[in-house]
Motif scaffolding. Structure first.
Motif, short mmCIF file in Angstrom:
data_model
loop_
_atom_site.label_atom_id
_atom_site.label_comp_id
_atom_site.label_asym_id
_atom_site.label_seq_id
_atom_site.Cartn_x
_atom_site.Cartn_y
_atom_site.Cartn_z
N TRP A 162 0.78 -1.23 0.00
CA TRP A 162 0.00 0.00 0.00
C TRP A 162 0.82 1.29 0.00
CZ3 TRP A 162 -4.77 -0.81 -1.34
CH2 TRP A 162 -5.39 -2.02 -1.01
N SER A 163 2.15 1.18 -0.02
CA SER A 163 2.96 2.40 -0.08
C SER A 163 2.67 3.15 -1.39
CB SER A 163 4.43 2.03 -0.01
OG SER A 163 5.25 3.16 -0.05
N PRO A 164 2.62 4.51 -1.34
CA PRO A 164 2.92 5.41 -0.23
C PRO A 164 1.70 5.78 0.61
CG PRO A 164 2.62 6.69 -2.21
CD PRO A 164 2.42 5.25 -2.62
N ARG A 165 0.58 5.11 0.41
CA ARG A 165 -0.62 5.46 1.16
C ARG A 165 -0.54 5.01 2.62
NH1 ARG A 165 -5.38 2.76 -1.63
NH2 ARG A 165 -6.46 3.79 0.10
N PHE A 166 0.27 4.00 2.89
CA PHE A 166 0.42 3.48 4.25
C PHE A 166 1.76 3.92 4.83
CE2 PHE A 166 2.16 0.20 7.10
CZ PHE A 166 1.20 0.24 8.11
N GLY A 192 5.01 18.51 17.15
CA GLY A 192 4.89 18.45 15.70
C GLY A 192 5.75 17.40 15.01
N LEU A 193 6.56 16.64 15.76
CA LEU A 193 7.45 15.67 15.14
C LEU A 193 6.71 14.48 14.54
CD1 LEU A 193 10.50 15.54 17.61
CD2 LEU A 193 10.36 16.60 15.34
N LEU A 194 5.56 14.13 15.13
CA LEU A 194 4.80 13.00 14.60
C LEU A 194 4.23 13.32 13.23
CD1 LEU A 194 4.17 10.15 15.57
CD2 LEU A 194 2.01 10.98 16.48
N ALA A 198 5.27 11.76 9.40
CA ALA A 198 4.29 11.17 8.48
C ALA A 198 4.13 11.99 7.20
CB ALA A 198 2.93 11.06 9.17
N GLY A 199 4.50 13.27 7.27
CA GLY A 199 4.28 14.15 6.12
C GLY A 199 2.81 14.47 5.94
#
Length: 247
Positions: A162-166, A192-194, A198-199
């Protein structure tokens, strides 16, 4: 009253001296990914039972449970010592509302767990439905030490398919690991690091979250999400935070 059925241990996976997974064959009523069953043994003439989430998708051949050994616990040390062929009892009916059906619509879904509470999320991720409903899915797993980051092969299969959706974000709180985020989930939300890892930005306009873990994690993470404009999801009033206390 719980309706117990006999189950036979098919396999035991000992991840380390505190964590193990038990695969059991038993004839259970149909259940939904994210729900939990009860495991029990007769100990000193008394039935001792505890709730454990299913790790497997509902159509799997075996029912799988992920548990931590609590040295002073009445049940977990006995479960930890089970061997293939041993018997235990499982509740015939599953329970729980940490299911995809309880989560409102959104673009992104964040699944945040600590320790063995990752179990119900692995069950949900093993089915196609979650990827049909959400564009982006982030699995956040907070543990004490690197060796507690289990189920890596299964998680890698999600990434491959499923990358990049996962996205998978491991977090370690009591060991210095240069390649892994360190700290607690709520603190990493606050600074804000989390989201940076994840972007993705967590926002009530596009995000749903599912939280599963100990009471302190739920309380602090809920507060951190509230600061971002998120609110608790209720059947009578849909929101953005669906929670289950895993204790």
């Amino acid at each position: 009253m719980t309706d117990w059925v006999n189950g036979t241990v098919h396999e035991v996976i000992r991840w380390n001296d505190r964590l193990c997974s038990i695969k059991v064959k038993a004839d259970l009523a149909p259940y939904v990914a994210g729900q939990f069953g009860k495991l029990s043994l007769i100990i000193d003439g008394e039935r001792v039972g505890r709730a454990y989430s299913f790790v497997n998708p509902p159509k799997a051949e075996c029912h799988e449970f992920y548990l931590i050994k609590i040295p002073e616990g009445r049940l977990s040390p006995h479960l930890f010592n089970l061997q293939p062929g041993d018997e235990l009892q499982i509740s015939h009916e599953a329970s729980g509302f940490m299911t995809l059906a309880e989560v409102p619509e959104g673009r992104d879904l964040w699944m945040m767990a600590t320790g063995t509470a990752i179990g119900p999320f692995l069950s949900i991720l093993s089915e196609q439905q979650v990827f049909q409903r959400f564009q982006n899915i982030v699995l956040v797993h907070g543990v004490r030490e690197r060796e507690d980051l289990t189920y890596q092969s299964l998680i890698q299969s999600f990434k491959t398919q499923w990358s990049p959706r996962f996205r998978y974000i491991p977090i370690v709180s009591r060991e210095e690991c240069l390649d892994i985020l360190q700290g607690r989930i709520p603190a990493l939300l606050d600074n804000g690091l989390l989201e940076a890892s994840a972007g993705l930005v967590i926002s009530p306009t596009c995000t749903q979250t599912m939280l599963c873990g100990n009471p302190a994690m739920l309380k602090d993470t809920f507060h951190a999400l509230e600061q971002k404009g998120m609110k608790k999801n209720l059947r009578r009033e849909p929101g953005h935070i669906t929670m289950e206390n895993y204790w």
